[in-house]
Design a protein around this motif. Structure first.
Motif, PDB file in Angstrom:
ATOM      1  N   VAL A  64      -2.044   0.074  -5.046  1.00 32.23           N
ATOM      2  CA  VAL A  64      -1.811   0.204  -3.593  1.00 32.23           C
ATOM      3  C   VAL A  64      -1.286   1.571  -3.222  1.00 32.23           C
ATOM      4  CG1 VAL A  64      -1.576  -2.162  -3.120  1.00 32.23           C
ATOM      5  CG2 VAL A  64       0.504  -0.795  -3.433  1.00 32.23           C
ATOM      6  N   ILE A  65      -1.112   2.010  -1.994  1.00 36.94           N
ATOM      7  CA  ILE A  65      -0.279   3.265  -1.706  1.00 36.94           C
ATOM      8  C   ILE A  65       0.497   2.717  -0.442  1.00 36.94           C
ATOM      9  CG2 ILE A  65      -2.337   4.719  -2.373  1.00 36.94           C
ATOM     10  CD1 ILE A  65      -1.839   4.811   1.315  1.00 36.94           C
ATOM     11  N   VAL A  66       1.578   3.580  -0.359  1.00 34.34           N
ATOM     12  CA  VAL A  66       2.516   3.324   0.674  1.00 34.34           C
ATOM     13  C   VAL A  66       2.629   4.658   1.493  1.00 34.34           C
ATOM     14  CG1 VAL A  66       4.795   2.578   1.390  1.00 34.34           C
ATOM     15  CG2 VAL A  66       3.591   1.278  -0.589  1.00 34.34           C
ATOM     16  N   GLN A  67       2.719   4.373   2.924  1.00 34.47           N
ATOM     17  CA  GLN A  67       2.688   5.598   3.669  1.00 34.47           C
ATOM     18  C   GLN A  67       3.667   5.371   5.081  1.00 34.47           C
ATOM     19  OE1 GLN A  67      -0.627   6.337   6.645  1.00 34.47           O
ATOM     20  NE2 GLN A  67      -0.933   8.064   5.510  1.00 34.47           N
ATOM     21  N   HIS A  68       4.300   6.508   5.167  1.00 31.58           N
ATOM     22  CA  HIS A  68       5.151   6.414   6.424  1.00 31.58           C
ATOM     23  C   HIS A  68       4.632   7.439   7.375  1.00 31.58           C
ATOM     24  CE1 HIS A  68       9.314   7.736   8.426  1.00 31.58           C
ATOM     25  NE2 HIS A  68       8.728   6.873   9.115  1.00 31.58           N
ATOM     26  N   LYS A  69       3.988   6.764   8.599  1.00 33.13           N
ATOM     27  CA  LYS A  69       3.233   7.391   9.298  1.00 33.13           C
ATOM     28  C   LYS A  69       3.957   7.429  10.751  1.00 33.13           C
ATOM     29  CE  LYS A  69      -1.061   8.046  11.554  1.00 33.13           C
ATOM     30  NZ  LYS A  69      -2.392   7.344  12.043  1.00 33.13           N
ATOM     31  N   ALA A  70       4.215   8.513  11.400  1.00 36.29           N
ATOM     32  CA  ALA A  70       4.789   8.691  12.699  1.00 36.29           C
ATOM     33  C   ALA A  70       3.584   8.988  13.603  1.00 36.29           C
ATOM     34  CB  ALA A  70       5.867   9.808  12.727  1.00 36.29           C
ATOM     35  N   LEU A  79       6.137   2.088   8.360  1.00 35.98           N
ATOM     36  CA  LEU A  79       5.887   2.184   6.908  1.00 35.98           C
ATOM     37  C   LEU A  79       4.849   1.108   6.840  1.00 35.98           C
ATOM     38  CD1 LEU A  79       6.937   3.102   4.340  1.00 35.98           C
ATOM     39  CD2 LEU A  79       8.471   1.037   3.976  1.00 35.98           C
ATOM     40  N   ARG A  80       3.658   1.675   6.000  1.00 35.69           N
ATOM     41  CA  ARG A  80       2.347   0.849   6.191  1.00 35.69           C
ATOM     42  C   ARG A  80       2.021   0.929   4.477  1.00 35.69           C
ATOM     43  NH1 ARG A  80      -1.844   3.612   9.983  1.00 35.69           N
ATOM     44  NH2 ARG A  80      -1.696   5.144   8.332  1.00 35.69           N
ATOM     45  N   ILE A  81       0.965  -0.174   4.345  1.00 39.65           N
ATOM     46  CA  ILE A  81       0.642  -0.266   2.941  1.00 39.65           C
ATOM     47  C   ILE A  81      -0.882  -0.445   3.139  1.00 39.65           C
ATOM     48  CG2 ILE A  81       0.902  -2.706   2.898  1.00 39.65           C
ATOM     49  CD1 ILE A  81       1.789  -2.554  -0.055  1.00 39.65           C
ATOM     50  N   CYS A  82      -1.748  -0.108   1.801  1.00 38.10           N
ATOM     51  CA  CYS A  82      -3.168   0.069   1.838  1.00 38.10           C
ATOM     52  C   CYS A  82      -3.522  -0.001   0.449  1.00 38.10           C
ATOM     53  CB  CYS A  82      -3.964   1.245   2.489  1.00 38.10           C
ATOM     54  SG  CYS A  82      -5.683   1.444   2.579  1.00 38.10           S
ATOM     55  N   ASP A  83      -4.818  -0.849   0.184  1.00 37.77           N
ATOM     56  CA  ASP A  83      -5.451  -0.738  -1.081  1.00 37.77           C
ATOM     57  C   ASP A  83      -5.787   0.338  -1.482  1.00 37.77           C
ATOM     58  OD1 ASP A  83      -7.020  -2.496  -3.316  1.00 37.77           O
ATOM     59  OD2 ASP A  83      -8.222  -1.119  -2.318  1.00 37.77           O
ATOM     60  N   ARG A  84      -5.386   0.968  -2.696  1.00 41.79           N
ATOM     61  CA  ARG A  84      -5.492   2.128  -3.130  1.00 41.79           C
ATOM     62  C   ARG A  84      -7.356   2.582  -3.114  1.00 41.79           C
ATOM     63  NH1 ARG A  84      -4.036   5.095  -8.777  1.00 41.79           N
ATOM     64  NH2 ARG A  84      -5.917   4.425  -9.743  1.00 41.79           N
ATOM     65  N   ARG A  85      -8.025   1.551  -3.718  1.00 41.52           N
ATOM     66  CA  ARG A  85      -9.607   1.962  -3.806  1.00 41.52           C
ATOM     67  C   ARG A  85     -10.109   2.179  -2.335  1.00 41.52           C
ATOM     68  NH1 ARG A  85     -11.312  -3.011  -6.959  1.00 41.52           N
ATOM     69  NH2 ARG A  85      -9.640  -3.972  -5.444  1.00 41.52           N
ATOM     70  N   GLU A  86      -9.566   1.332  -1.461  1.00 40.08           N
ATOM     71  CA  GLU A  86     -10.139   1.779  -0.050  1.00 40.08           C
ATOM     72  C   GLU A  86      -9.486   2.900   0.537  1.00 40.08           C
ATOM     73  OE1 GLU A  86      -9.915  -0.265   4.312  1.00 40.08           O
ATOM     74  OE2 GLU A  86      -8.976  -1.467   2.683  1.00 40.08           O
ATOM     75  N   TYR A  87      -8.423   3.332   0.193  1.00 40.07           N
ATOM     76  CA  TYR A  87      -7.718   4.549   0.699  1.00 40.07           C
ATOM     77  C   TYR A  87      -8.410   5.622   0.275  1.00 40.07           C
ATOM     78  CZ  TYR A  87      -4.562   8.011   1.695  1.00 40.07           C
ATOM     79  OH  TYR A  87      -4.146   9.501   2.355  1.00 40.07           O
ATOM     80  N   LEU A  88      -8.658   5.709  -1.160  1.00 37.97           N
ATOM     81  CA  LEU A  88      -9.386   7.060  -1.888  1.00 37.97           C
ATOM     82  C   LEU A  88     -10.852   7.082  -1.377  1.00 37.97           C
ATOM     83  CD1 LEU A  88      -7.830   6.680  -5.413  1.00 37.97           C
ATOM     84  CD2 LEU A  88      -6.972   8.131  -3.556  1.00 37.97           C
ATOM     85  N   LYS A  89     -11.496   6.094  -0.889  1.00 39.71           N
ATOM     86  CA  LYS A  89     -12.634   6.294  -0.723  1.00 39.71           C
ATOM     87  C   LYS A  89     -12.827   6.748   0.846  1.00 39.71           C
ATOM     88  CE  LYS A  89     -16.873   3.180   0.116  1.00 39.71           C
ATOM     89  NZ  LYS A  89     -17.336   2.005   0.176  1.00 39.71           N
ATOM     90  N   ALA A  94      -9.126   3.973   6.427  1.00 39.11           N
ATOM     91  CA  ALA A  94      -8.761   2.866   5.359  1.00 39.11           C
ATOM     92  C   ALA A  94      -7.859   1.964   6.565  1.00 39.11           C
ATOM     93  CB  ALA A  94      -8.152   3.466   4.383  1.00 39.11           C
ATOM     94  N   LYS A  95      -8.033   0.581   6.020  1.00 41.59           N
ATOM     95  CA  LYS A  95      -7.284  -0.170   6.966  1.00 41.59           C
ATOM     96  C   LYS A  95      -5.739  -0.402   6.152  1.00 41.59           C
ATOM     97  CE  LYS A  95      -7.067  -5.278   8.478  1.00 41.59           C
ATOM     98  NZ  LYS A  95      -7.837  -6.367   8.345  1.00 41.59           N
ATOM     99  N   PHE A  96      -4.988  -0.195   7.191  1.00 32.27           N
ATOM    100  CA  PHE A  96      -3.322  -0.383   6.663  1.00 32.27           C
ATOM    101  C   PHE A  96      -2.607  -1.658   7.323  1.00 32.27           C
ATOM    102  CE2 PHE A  96      -3.995   4.065   5.850  1.00 32.27           C
ATOM    103  CZ  PHE A  96      -3.174   4.308   4.723  1.00 32.27           C
ATOM    104  N   GLU A  97      -1.667  -2.335   6.631  1.00 32.29           N
ATOM    105  CA  GLU A  97      -1.231  -3.202   7.186  1.00 32.29           C
ATOM    106  C   GLU A  97       0.533  -2.593   7.197  1.00 32.29           C
ATOM    107  OE1 GLU A  97      -1.030  -6.793   4.840  1.00 32.29           O
ATOM    108  OE2 GLU A  97      -3.092  -6.628   4.654  1.00 32.29           O
ATOM    109  N   VAL A  98       1.042  -3.039   8.390  1.00 28.96           N
ATOM    110  CA  VAL A  98       2.485  -2.408   8.774  1.00 28.96           C
ATOM    111  C   VAL A  98       3.517  -3.364   7.991  1.00 28.96           C
ATOM    112  CG1 VAL A  98       4.040  -2.003  10.546  1.00 28.96           C
ATOM    113  CG2 VAL A  98       1.668  -1.612  11.027  1.00 28.96           C
TER     114      VAL A  98
END
Length: 688
Positions: A64-70, A79-89, A94-98
């Protein structure tokens, strides 16, 4: 030089009613003078351009990847989380969950939180520790957060203070160094002890105690072998020297590492090696690697007790080593030549006897003449690289293993300013002692020198920090596009040419930084780029001390000075907040021989009532617990006591030393450029 008793020490009481009343009056006066039509127009323009974008670089784990996005609507960020494969594609789609809404948290808890950092278990598992700053201050709350429940762990790790934390192993133990009492706090306000917190027993065991004369104890997570994570513990005796230890288990003691006390870590551990840059002589096989790239074979040291160093690269000629990162195929090194970045790759392999061999470097092409602002290893993927320059929006690349050239960037800051006609040029000035000082000139045309133009000269010159090319769309839009000129000076005290460039302006030689800066200013006038009525200078923190010295030493050379979160009283700086931590850089006013030269570079003590000074805008923050706001307060009050006009002071309530949310930096930038427009721009520059 004046040595009268200080009549403005009452301004050192940060929240006293008397000081707060003075600050309120100053803020009102500055607003009345500067926040007119031009300021409001700039605020509107920057706000319109400050649109949502996905440049926020995430922390990338194995799954997974974690991103702090403002965003403008969520200025403190989510602070959001996303599947790594989906994000790199598809990083944009990519779909994030908060995980956590920091704006909502601030409202719920009635606290002005800034999320400054996340500390993860291993390569990101199911929890992390969040560092939540109080109003942008260095003093923070550390709270453990659960990804599954989307909430804080009630029985999890908690701490408050100035310090650092790091998970050890699988996350059931946390190393922490936190200043919480006079007994475990240095003169600079930093921790002197390290502990291991045990989740099962919710208790801590002390593992390290530094001498009370030291600066700080610092901990950070490292990967010391494959998927095994330990903690690197550093005991800094001063800002530039320390001893380093490795902790690999909660029930063992830290092991001392054979790393030079002045080493600058470039990659703590990767593939069993610790990579560092020696700051003093370090000879291997007849070659001195001072300022170069050296590796300690950590696996050999831990498994066989052998100390083995590898000299990968000596110091670059006419430049400096700024960073490195490794993957399974080699070590990437970012270096500069005359302040322009180059990227090198050194292939390596581990031999049968467990030692390493490094091959000759190959150079990878970068997009332009800019800088590699970040270079770091990414779990089982490769190396992350952030590239920037003055005119190209900052971009994020991933160099996958066995990849020998940059592909398309994974992320790119959006284009907000059309820069096709803009120009960047490098020039040189000659300082007082004959040293050549490089500087960059950014403008909107090639007609420099034909007419003196409003010019902002920026500098820093300290703590080994290099001023390399960097992108700022607010600068381009607010100042360059209308016709102004921006200059970045690479003076001594920084790291642009390695350890010797920094050492040349330490302590008793600090004045050389200021001589370099003044030489650049005089060279700009000599080249016809600007003149004294159109030349302004800007600096923040140590750069505030720089422009403060330029102000008092050569007031006739400048028309306007922007001085932010500055050091200015160099005879009392060690008594104010974190000031004592910088004795290794500046010197100690308690020592008579050092007080002598500190007094000569203390702007506050070199002001003269009979001198004429340019317009000055001082800016600071009440929650800055690193550089005390009294520096700017006292300097402004003293100048105003001389009857000087156009001396402005602005103090914000919750910015800390350099924190800001997505939106609230805009009024600061608008005020800065409005100030320079008011005092540098003549009627002929109608675009302003």
């Amino acid at each position: 030089m004046q040595d009268n008793q200080d009549q403005f020490t009452w301004l050192e009481e940060v929240s006293s009613p008397e000081a707060n009343s003075w600050v309120a009056e100053q803020n009102a006066a500055a607003a009345a003078a500067l926040k007119g039509a031009h300021y409001k127009q700039l605020v509107n323009t920057l706000t319109e351009l400050n649109t949502e974008h996905d440049f926020n670089i995430p922390t990338i784990g194995k799954k997974v990847i974690v991103q702090h996005k403002a965003t403008p609507k969520d200025p403190k960020g989510k602070l959001r989380i996303c599947d790594r494969r989906e994000y790199l594609k598809d990083p944009i789609g990519a779909k994030f969950e908060v995980l956590l809404d920091v704006d909502q948290l601030s409202k719920n808890e009635n606290e002005n939180w800034f999320l400054q950092q996340e500390y993860f278990v291993g390569d990101i598992t199911d929890r992390c520790i969040l560092k939540l700053s109080y109003g942008g201050a260095d003093t923070s709350a550390y709270r453990e957060f659960d990804f599954h429940t989307r909430g804080f762990i009630e029985a999890g790790f908690k701490a408050k203070g100035k310090g650092t934390v790091a998970y050890l192993g699988n996350g059931d133990h946390v190393a922490h160094a936190m200043a919480t009492s006079p007994e475990n706090t240095s003169k600079s306000g930093y921790p002197l002890e390290a502990y291991i917190w045990d989740r099962q027993h919710n208790s801590s065991r002390r593992i390290f105690k530094a001498d009370h004369s030291h600066l700080s104890v610092f901990v950070r997570k490292i990967r010391y072998k494959d998927d095994l994570f330990g903690v690197l513990l550093s005991d800094y005796t001063d800002f530039h020297h320390g001893d380093h230890y490795l902790l690999i288990s909660h029930d063992t003691e830290p092991v001392s590492l054979p790393i030079p006390k002045d080493a600058e870590f470039l990659e703590a551990v990767q593939l069993g090696n610790v990579f560092f840059r020696p700051e003093s002589s370090f000879v291997l096989d007849g070659c001195d690697y001072r300022g170069g790239l050296v590796a300690l074979d950590l696996l050999l040291f831990l498994e066989r007790g052998q100390t083995k160093y590898y000299g990968i690269m000596p110091a670059p000629q006419n430049g400096a080593l700024s960073g490195c990162a490794a993957d399974s195929t080699g070590v990437y090194a970012s270096v500069t030549k005359d302040v322009v970045a180059k990227l090198l790759k050194f292939p390596f392999k581990r031999k049968a006897d467990h030692s390493m061999s490094y091959d000759r470097a190959t150079e990878l092409d970068l997009p332009g003449s800019g800088s590699v602002s970040s270079l770091y290893s990414i779990a089982d993927l490769g190396v992350g690289l952030v590239y920037t320059d003055f005119l190209r929006p900052t971009s994020f690349y991933i160099l996958k293993e066995n990849q020998d050239a940059l592909a398309q960037p994974l992320l790119k800051m959006p284009d907000r300013v059309e820069t096709s006609g803009f120009q960047v040029k490098q020039e040189w000035a000659t300082s007082k002692d004959g040293t050549k000082i490089p500087f960059f000139i950014v403008s909107n045309s090639e007609s420099l020198g034909k007419q003196a133009r409003p010019t902002i000269l920026y500098g820093y010159g300290g703590f080994k920090i290099s001023l390399e090319p960097t992108y700022s769309w607010s600068l381009l839009k607010s100042w360059i596009e209308p016709g102004g000129v921006y200059v970045s000076a690479n003076i001594r005290g920084g790291g642009e040419y390695g350890p010797s460039w920094h050492a040349a302006a330490q302590k008793e030689n600090r004045h050389k930084s200021y001589e370099d800066f003044i030489a650049v200013a005089e060279r700009l006038i000599e080249l016809g780029i600007t003149d004294r009525s159109r030349l302004g200078i800007a600096g923040a923190s140590n750069g505030g001390l720089l422009v403060g010295n330029a102000l008092v030493q050569k007031p006739e050379l400048f028309a306007a000075v922007y001085c932010a979160v500055p050091l200015l009283d160099m005879l009392r700086y060690t008594k104010l907040l974190a000031g004592h931590s910088w004795v290794g850089e500046y010197g100690d006013p308690e020592r008579q021989e050092e007080k002598f030269y500190l007094e000569r570079i203390s702007p506050y003590h070199n002001l003269r009532a009979d001198s004429k000074y340019p317009a000055v805008l001082f800016m600071t923050s009440r929650t800055d617990d690193r550089v005390h706001p009294a520096h700017a307060r006292k300097m402004a009050a003293k100048m105003q006591s001389f009857g000087l006009e156009n001396i402005f002071f602005v103090e914000e309530l919750d910015k800390g030393h350099n924190s800001s949310d997505f939106n609230n930096w805009i009024p600061d930038k608008a005020l800065q450029y409005t100030f320079f427009t008011k005092y540098l721009c003549k009627p002929s520059f109608i675009h302003f």
